[in-house]
Design a protein around this motif. Structure first.
Motif, PDB file in Angstrom:
ATOM      1  N   THR A 118       0.855  -1.188   0.000  1.00  0.00           N
ATOM      2  CA  THR A 118       0.000   0.000   0.000  1.00  0.00           C
ATOM      3  C   THR A 118       0.888   1.233   0.000  1.00  0.00           C
ATOM      4  O   THR A 118       1.787   1.358   0.838  1.00  0.00           O
ATOM      5  CB  THR A 118      -0.931  -0.002   1.231  1.00  0.00           C
ATOM      6  OG1 THR A 118      -1.723  -1.182   1.197  1.00  0.00           O
ATOM      7  CG2 THR A 118      -1.827   1.223   1.233  1.00  0.00           C
ATOM      8  N   TRP A 119       0.624   2.109  -0.947  1.00  0.00           N
ATOM      9  CA  TRP A 119       1.367   3.361  -1.089  1.00  0.00           C
ATOM     10  C   TRP A 119       0.401   4.523  -0.919  1.00  0.00           C
ATOM     11  O   TRP A 119      -0.738   4.467  -1.372  1.00  0.00           O
ATOM     12  CB  TRP A 119       2.038   3.422  -2.460  1.00  0.00           C
ATOM     13  CG  TRP A 119       3.237   2.529  -2.535  1.00  0.00           C
ATOM     14  CD1 TRP A 119       3.239   1.156  -2.520  1.00  0.00           C
ATOM     15  CD2 TRP A 119       4.585   2.933  -2.617  1.00  0.00           C
ATOM     16  NE1 TRP A 119       4.523   0.698  -2.582  1.00  0.00           N
ATOM     17  CE2 TRP A 119       5.375   1.761  -2.647  1.00  0.00           C
ATOM     18  CE3 TRP A 119       5.219   4.168  -2.669  1.00  0.00           C
ATOM     19  CZ2 TRP A 119       6.757   1.800  -2.729  1.00  0.00           C
ATOM     20  CZ3 TRP A 119       6.603   4.203  -2.761  1.00  0.00           C
ATOM     21  CH2 TRP A 119       7.352   3.033  -2.784  1.00  0.00           C
ATOM     22  N   ARG A 120       0.869   5.583  -0.271  1.00  0.00           N
ATOM     23  CA  ARG A 120       0.043   6.761  -0.006  1.00  0.00           C
ATOM     24  C   ARG A 120       0.595   7.968  -0.758  1.00  0.00           C
ATOM     25  O   ARG A 120       1.800   8.207  -0.774  1.00  0.00           O
ATOM     26  CB  ARG A 120       0.026   7.059   1.484  1.00  0.00           C
ATOM     27  CG  ARG A 120      -0.729   8.343   1.847  1.00  0.00           C
ATOM     28  CD  ARG A 120      -1.012   8.434   3.320  1.00  0.00           C
ATOM     29  NE  ARG A 120      -2.048   7.440   3.629  1.00  0.00           N
ATOM     30  CZ  ARG A 120      -2.312   7.006   4.851  1.00  0.00           C
ATOM     31  NH1 ARG A 120      -1.626   7.456   5.879  1.00  0.00           N
ATOM     32  NH2 ARG A 120      -3.271   6.119   5.048  1.00  0.00           N
TER      33      ARG A 120
ATOM     34  N   ALA B 288       0.154  11.932  -0.392  1.00  0.00           N
ATOM     35  CA  ALA B 288      -0.328  13.003   0.485  1.00  0.00           C
ATOM     36  C   ALA B 288      -0.142  14.328  -0.252  1.00  0.00           C
ATOM     37  O   ALA B 288       0.902  14.552  -0.875  1.00  0.00           O
ATOM     38  CB  ALA B 288       0.446  13.006   1.799  1.00  0.00           C
TER      39      ALA B 288
ATOM     40  N   SER C 106      -7.768   3.730  -6.433  1.00  0.00           N
ATOM     41  CA  SER C 106      -7.464   4.056  -5.035  1.00  0.00           C
ATOM     42  C   SER C 106      -8.177   3.074  -4.111  1.00  0.00           C
ATOM     43  O   SER C 106      -9.251   2.566  -4.429  1.00  0.00           O
ATOM     44  CB  SER C 106      -7.872   5.486  -4.712  1.00  0.00           C
ATOM     45  OG  SER C 106      -9.257   5.657  -4.884  1.00  0.00           O
TER      46      SER C 106
ATOM     47  N   HIS D  17      -9.220   6.996   1.001  1.00  0.00           N
ATOM     48  CA  HIS D  17      -9.075   8.457   0.931  1.00  0.00           C
ATOM     49  C   HIS D  17      -9.178   8.999   2.345  1.00  0.00           C
ATOM     50  O   HIS D  17      -9.903   8.446   3.167  1.00  0.00           O
ATOM     51  CB  HIS D  17     -10.209   9.085   0.113  1.00  0.00           C
ATOM     52  CG  HIS D  17     -10.259   8.641  -1.298  1.00  0.00           C
ATOM     53  ND1 HIS D  17     -10.873   7.476  -1.685  1.00  0.00           N
ATOM     54  CD2 HIS D  17      -9.768   9.192  -2.421  1.00  0.00           C
ATOM     55  CE1 HIS D  17     -10.770   7.338  -2.991  1.00  0.00           C
ATOM     56  NE2 HIS D  17     -10.097   8.361  -3.470  1.00  0.00           N
TER      57      HIS D  17
ATOM     58  N   MET E 231      -5.167  12.682   1.430  1.00  0.00           N
ATOM     59  CA  MET E 231      -4.336  11.487   1.318  1.00  0.00           C
ATOM     60  C   MET E 231      -5.119  10.436   0.530  1.00  0.00           C
ATOM     61  O   MET E 231      -6.308  10.227   0.786  1.00  0.00           O
ATOM     62  CB  MET E 231      -3.965  10.933   2.692  1.00  0.00           C
ATOM     63  CG  MET E 231      -3.124  11.890   3.516  1.00  0.00           C
ATOM     64  SD  MET E 231      -2.430  11.206   5.039  1.00  0.00           S
ATOM     65  CE  MET E 231      -3.860  10.580   5.884  1.00  0.00           C
TER      66      MET E 231
ATOM     67  N   ASP F 277      -4.669   6.374  -0.952  1.00  0.00           N
ATOM     68  CA  ASP F 277      -3.879   5.139  -0.900  1.00  0.00           C
ATOM     69  C   ASP F 277      -4.132   4.284  -2.125  1.00  0.00           C
ATOM     70  O   ASP F 277      -5.253   4.253  -2.661  1.00  0.00           O
ATOM     71  CB  ASP F 277      -4.227   4.326   0.354  1.00  0.00           C
ATOM     72  CG  ASP F 277      -3.850   5.026   1.647  1.00  0.00           C
ATOM     73  OD1 ASP F 277      -3.150   6.062   1.600  1.00  0.00           O
ATOM     74  OD2 ASP F 277      -4.256   4.529   2.708  1.00  0.00           O
TER      75      ASP F 277
ATOM     76  N   LEU G 298       3.336   2.383   2.753  1.00  0.00           N
ATOM     77  CA  LEU G 298       2.760   2.166   4.085  1.00  0.00           C
ATOM     78  C   LEU G 298       3.024   0.751   4.564  1.00  0.00           C
ATOM     79  O   LEU G 298       3.011   0.485   5.765  1.00  0.00           O
ATOM     80  CB  LEU G 298       1.255   2.436   4.066  1.00  0.00           C
ATOM     81  CG  LEU G 298       0.838   3.873   3.797  1.00  0.00           C
ATOM     82  CD1 LEU G 298      -0.671   3.992   3.843  1.00  0.00           C
ATOM     83  CD2 LEU G 298       1.488   4.835   4.766  1.00  0.00           C
TER      84      LEU G 298
END
Length: 177
Positions: free
Chosen positions: A110-112, A114, A132, A135, A147, A149, A176
């Motif tokens: 999982t990548w975020r 921001a 996504s 949110h 944000m 994800d 993450l």
């Protein structure tokens, strides 16, 4: 005819009242921040954003490379000067700003993303937008407005920023998990 004009007058009065209420709500001050927010490790670089110029097309992406887990203060371009690899769902108009950057995912997870603004963001690979998975908003007093994800696999990605109201955005792409 009298009935129609009465309904129109009532509708107008309600709309005017609604606008006033909205204006009053907009004037309520936000909570004052006496100190910057304590950020989780994944967002720790946010206060130390490095400058980066967004690319306007694919052939200039190499100069707009993001380092995962390092926040950047990105300078954006006027929307008409951006050739998006994939049309954003919300591209913005001629008076908005956007840009492109690239990043590499070394490990699936999982990548975020921001953002300091409510700009539209797409993570694109092989001509397709990643879907996504979540949110949210950043911690209070952090300056993180949005944000998003994504579940990403290893590989190279293009980050598309669109419909931003100014020519600057602070952003961070971070794993993450």
């Amino acid at each position: 005819m009298l009935r129609l004009s009465s309904l129109l007058a009532l509708s107008f009065a309600l709309l005017a009242g609604g606008s006033g209420a909205s204006a009053q709500m907009a004037q309520v001050p936000a909570a004052a921040c006496s100190a910057p927010a304590d950020l989780p490790p994944a967002l720790a670089s946010w206060p130390n954003a490095k400058p980066l110029q967004a690319a306007g097309e694919r052939k200039t992406l190499a100069a707009a490379t993001l380092t995962p887990a390092q926040a950047v203060a990105m300078s954006l371009l006027a929307t008409p000067k951006v050739a998006y690899p994939l049309r954003p769902e919300k591209p913005g108009g001629s008076v908005s700003y956007g840009g492109l950057a690239r990043f590499t995912v070394a490990q699936a997870g999982t990548w975020r993303v921001a953002l300091s603004t409510p700009a539209w963001v797409d993570v694109v690979r092989d001509g397709k937008a990643s879907i996504s998975t979540a949110h949210g908003h950043g911690p209070d007093c952090s300056g993180i407005r949005k944000m998003v994800d994504y579940a990403l696999e290893p590989g190279d990605y293009v980050l598309q920023i669109a419909a931003n109201g100014s020519d600057k955005v602070t952003l961070l792409v971070t794993p993450l998990s």
